[in-house]
Design a protein around this motif. Structure first.
Motif, mmCIF file in Angstrom:
data_model
loop_
_atom_site.group_PDB
_atom_site.id
_atom_site.type_symbol
_atom_site.label_atom_id
_atom_site.label_comp_id
_atom_site.label_asym_id
_atom_site.label_seq_id
_atom_site.Cartn_x
_atom_site.Cartn_y
_atom_site.Cartn_z
ATOM 1 N N LEU A 1 3.296 2.718 25.818
ATOM 2 C CA LEU A 1 4.561 3.432 26.019
ATOM 3 C C LEU A 1 5.049 3.999 24.679
ATOM 4 N N PRO A 2 5.955 4.988 24.740
ATOM 5 C CA PRO A 2 6.464 5.582 23.490
ATOM 6 C C PRO A 2 7.022 4.511 22.549
ATOM 7 N N GLY A 3 6.523 4.502 21.317
ATOM 8 C CA GLY A 3 7.007 3.558 20.321
ATOM 9 C C GLY A 3 6.407 2.173 20.433
ATOM 10 N N ARG A 4 5.513 1.970 21.426
ATOM 11 C CA ARG A 4 4.905 0.650 21.624
ATOM 12 C C ARG A 4 5.942 -0.481 21.599
ATOM 13 N N PHE B 1 10.688 -4.919 36.055
ATOM 14 C CA PHE B 1 12.117 -4.728 35.791
ATOM 15 C C PHE B 1 12.399 -3.366 35.153
ATOM 16 N N ARG B 2 11.316 -2.646 34.922
ATOM 17 C CA ARG B 2 11.446 -1.325 34.283
ATOM 18 C C ARG B 2 12.279 -1.418 32.999
ATOM 19 N N THR B 3 11.956 -2.425 32.211
ATOM 20 C CA THR B 3 12.731 -2.698 30.991
ATOM 21 C C THR B 3 11.791 -2.996 29.822
ATOM 22 N N TRP C 1 13.089 3.972 31.945
ATOM 23 C CA TRP C 1 13.082 2.625 31.379
ATOM 24 C C TRP C 1 14.445 2.260 30.809
ATOM 25 N N GLN C 2 14.800 0.998 30.962
ATOM 26 C CA GLN C 2 15.936 0.439 30.240
ATOM 27 C C GLN C 2 15.404 0.002 28.880
ATOM 28 N N VAL C 3 16.092 0.375 27.829
ATOM 29 C CA VAL C 3 15.619 0.044 26.488
ATOM 30 C C VAL C 3 16.576 -0.945 25.826
ATOM 31 N N ILE C 4 16.045 -2.083 25.435
ATOM 32 C CA ILE C 4 16.845 -3.076 24.703
ATOM 33 C C ILE C 4 16.308 -3.127 23.279
#
Ligand code: ZN
Length: 144
Positions: free
Chosen positions: A45-48, A56-58, A107-110
Motif C-alpha cells: 500500500l502507499p507508504g507501506r 477493518f479497512r484500516t 482506508w482509515q489512516v492512523i
C-alpha cells in the motif's frame, strides 16, 4: 550512506528503518494481537503502513519523532543541516500524500508517534481499538 553519518546517527538510522521492528512497534502490535485483532505487516500500500487491518479497512503508521518531524521532539541536526532537512521534509511531504492516497482508496489512516507509545502503550492501543471498532460498525463486520 557510508560516509555521511556519525556512528550514532547510523545506529539511530538503522533502528528506524522500515520493517526493522522498533520496540514501540512490536509492543503495540503484540497488544493488539492479544486483543484478537489480526493484521498484516507486509504490504504494498502507499507508504507501506506498519500494520494493515484488511477487514477493518484500516492502516497504522508508527512515526519516529525525528524522521517524521514530531513538533514536540524534533531537533534540527547541527551538522549537514541541509541534507537532513531535505530528507526529513521529504518524509513529511510523502506522509501527507500517502495519507491522501490511502484515504482516497477508502482506508482509515492512523498515525501514531513513537513518543505516544513510549508514554502510554495503553492509550495508544485504546486509540487504535476505537477506530477499529468504529470501522466494525461502519463496515458491518461481525467477528474478525
Ligand atoms: Zn515525539
Amino acid at each position: 550512506m557510508s560516509d555521511v553519518l556519525t556512528p550514532e546517527q547510523r545506529s539511530y538510522c538503522m533502528s528506524q528503518i522500515k520493517g526493522k521492528n522498533t520496540k514501540s512497534e512490536v509492543a503495540l502490535r503484540k497488544a493488539l494481537w492479544s486483543l484478537g485483532y489480526r493484521y498484516r505487516i507486509r504490504n504494498r500500500l502507499p507508504g507501506r503502513p506498519d500494520l494493515v487491518f484488511k477487514s477493518f479497512r484500516t492502516v497504522i503508521f508508527i512515526d519516529g519523532c525525528f524522521w517524521h518531524k514530531c513538533s514536540d521532539h524534533f531537533v534540527q541536526p547541527k551538522t549537514r543541516t541541509e541534507f537532513w532537512m531535505n530528507k526529513i521534509n521529504g518524509n513529511v511531504a510523502r506522509d501527507h500524500s500517502n495519507n491522501e492516497a490511502l484515504k482516497s482508496e477508502g482506508w482509515q489512516v492512523i498515525r501514531i508517534w513513537e513518543h505516544e507509545i513510549k508514554a502510554s502503550l495503553e492509550d495508544s492501543v485504546a486509540r487504535v481499538v476505537e477506530v477499529l471498532e468504529e470501522q466494525r460498525n461502519v463496515l458491518y463486520l461481525k467477528d474478525c
